[in-house]
Design a protein around this motif. Structure first.
Motif, PDB file in Angstrom:
ATOM      1  N   ASP A 449       0.836  -1.203   0.000  1.00  0.00           N
ATOM      2  CA  ASP A 449       0.000   0.000   0.000  1.00  0.00           C
ATOM      3  C   ASP A 449       0.869   1.252   0.000  1.00  0.00           C
ATOM      4  O   ASP A 449       2.093   1.199   0.116  1.00  0.00           O
ATOM      5  CB  ASP A 449      -0.951  -0.004   1.210  1.00  0.00           C
ATOM      6  CG  ASP A 449      -0.187  -0.134   2.523  1.00  0.00           C
ATOM      7  OD1 ASP A 449       0.852   0.530   2.674  1.00  0.00           O
ATOM      8  OD2 ASP A 449      -0.631  -0.903   3.395  1.00  0.00           O
ATOM      9  N   ALA A 450       0.197   2.395  -0.095  1.00  0.00           N
ATOM     10  CA  ALA A 450       0.914   3.664  -0.237  1.00  0.00           C
ATOM     11  C   ALA A 450       1.703   4.029   1.005  1.00  0.00           C
ATOM     12  O   ALA A 450       2.665   4.806   0.930  1.00  0.00           O
ATOM     13  CB  ALA A 450      -0.080   4.773  -0.575  1.00  0.00           C
ATOM     14  N   ASP A 451       1.335   3.514   2.182  1.00  0.00           N
ATOM     15  CA  ASP A 451       2.015   3.869   3.430  1.00  0.00           C
ATOM     16  C   ASP A 451       3.071   2.848   3.829  1.00  0.00           C
ATOM     17  O   ASP A 451       3.564   2.875   4.968  1.00  0.00           O
ATOM     18  CB  ASP A 451       0.976   3.993   4.562  1.00  0.00           C
ATOM     19  CG  ASP A 451      -0.037   5.103   4.292  1.00  0.00           C
ATOM     20  OD1 ASP A 451       0.359   6.100   3.666  1.00  0.00           O
ATOM     21  OD2 ASP A 451      -1.203   4.950   4.694  1.00  0.00           O
TER      22      ASP A 451
END
Length: 467
Positions: A449-451
């Motif tokens: 994911d983006a994080d």
């Protein structure tokens, strides 16, 4: 000698070359002045900036004029210029490469450093093998003489049978001597006929000496001091052994050293043997390697313990390491060149890391400035008769070899090196990898994911964490 003697060695005119001061007769450091009408006066000892296809590597012609003090250059031939004829009768070569009018232009058939020809491409009775952008080709002696006449350089180096990378036996020396005498005689005859027909200005002719002692090329030396004397204005030396027994009749001629010294120490050695003008391939080699030269002459500082030198100083600084990224000091302490007065180490390191061509432009400007100061100080040292002591102090102060580079320089072009054969490694590292190699690293799981953290991205093959 008296000018009435038809075959005596002609005295050079004042505007060509004069010896100002010599440490002693024979092979010794000497001060001289080389000057031609309309060109910058060259105080010797000095050096030639080596060009590739008519330009100093990494430096454009406007930068060459604005930000350097290089006063002379030796270009390589480029076939299209044979069809180029300036309307004002100027030198086609000078106009073609946009060389400033006051710069000295030297033309030779052999590049510096030379590239050894394979055994399948030997020199022949009427031609030599030369490395070109499209492989090894033969250069006819008559074509070379005609090219020199058309291109109109200031100095042309005569064609010589100078083998590279091979030892010369007695029969090979005899063959090389005969060929060189024939080629030089034909070239001189062509020049004399041209002078009668057109009465045009001609380039000064430098005679090549074979890479053997003068005793072993005695018949050629006799030709240079005899029937060819009135056309020979200088000597081109390919091996130091040639100057060891140089006859007195040739000692007043300017000496162009083409032995390609690899370090400043070797430069000092050649100047000690009386060389006037040198070619220095290590300057551009250092630039390509990302090294900023930093040596001075006489040596400013040295590490001395109990009267003896302990730690030698480096000849330059490798600008690739990351610790330069926060260093805002000049490339070399006390340097006043364009690069050092307008930029700093941090900026240059950033340019190198980003593979920006400006990095090598700034390095080339700086390195030539260092060499300019080096030769200026050498001339002053000879003038005040301290050259021998200064050279010895330099030898003790600085490393004998250039520092090693830790980075990858600019891409090497095909005309810079020749292939040695099967199995050799590639000269240039591939900038990109194969797509399937990256694909194998990607897991079958879903994309992060983006994080996601750096560790997760590295685990999935999307990044590589820097230490």
């Amino acid at each position: 000698m008296a000018p009435s003697e038809p075959h005596s060695l002609a005295q050079l005119p004042d505007e060509m070359f004069s010896i100002i001061k010599a440490a002693s007769a024979g092979l010794a450091p000497r001060l001289g002045r080389l000057s031609l009408p309309g060109r910058k006066v060259v105080e010797t000892p000095h050096y030639l900036a080596i060009t590739s296809r008519g330009a100093v590597p990494h430096i454009t012609q406007d930068t060459y004029v604005r930000d350097t003090n290089i006063s002379e250059r030796g270009p390589a031939q480029v076939p299209p210029i044979y069809k180029f004829n300036p309307p004002d009768g100027a030198s086609p070569l000078r106009c073609f490469i946009a060389l400033p009018e006051n710069s000295l232009l030297v033309l030779g058939a052999r590049r510096t450093p030379p590239v050894a020809a394979p055994s399948a491409n030997p020199n022949r009775t009427d031609s030599i093998a030369v490395c070109t952008a499209v492989g090894f080709k033969t250069l006819e002696a008559v074509d070379y003489a005609n090219a020199a006449k058309h291109l109109q350089p200031d100095i042309v180096i005569g064609l010589g049978d100078v083998p590279r990378g091979r030892s010369l036996g007695s029969k090979r020396i005899e063959k090389a001597t005969d060929r060189t005498i024939q080629w030089m005689s034909d070239h001189v005859q062509s020049r004399r006929e041209q002078a009668k027909e057109h009465n045009a200005k001609q380039a000064k002719l430098f005679a090549p000496l074979l890479p053997v002692s003068c005793l072993n090329q005695q018949y050629y030396i006799e030709s240079l001091t005899g029937e060819l004397a009135d056309e020979v204005s200088g000597l081109a030396i390919y091996d130091l052994i040639s100057g060891g027994d140089l006859p007195k009749a040739l000692q007043h001629l300017p000496r162009l050293d083409l032995t390609a010294p690899q370090t400043p120490h070797e430069v000092l050695q050649r100047i000690a043997l009386g060389m006037d003008i040198l070619t220095l391939p290590f300057v551009t080699a250092a630039t390509d390697a990302g090294i900023a030269l930093s040596f001075t002459f006489p040596a400013r500082t040295a590490s001395v313990t109990n009267g003896s030198y302990t730690e030698a100083l480096p000849l330059g600084t490798d600008m690739w390491p990351a610790h330069h990224a926060t260093d805002v000091s000049p490339l070399a302490k006390g340097c006043d060149c364009y690069s050092c007065t307008n930029h700093h180490r941090a900026y240059l390191q950033h340019l190198l890391a980003a593979k920006e061509m400006l990095a090598w432009v700034l390095l080339q400007i700086h390195n030539h400035c260092v060499v300019d100061r080096f030769f200026k100080a050498i001339r002053q040292s000879i003038k005040v008769t301290t050259f021998e002591e200064d050279a010895e102090a330099f030898r003790k102060t600085y490393d004998s070899a250039m520092p090693e580079s830790t980075g990858l320089g600019p891409r090497i072009r095909g005309y810079q090196f020749k292939s040695e054969g099967r199995g050799e490694t590639k000269k240039n590292k591939a900038p990109f990898g194969r797509l399937h190699e990256v694909k194998e690293k990607l897991p079958d799981s879903a994309l992060p994911d983006a994080d996601a953290s750096a560790d997760v991205l590295e685990e999935h093959g999307f990044a590589e964490k820097q230490q």
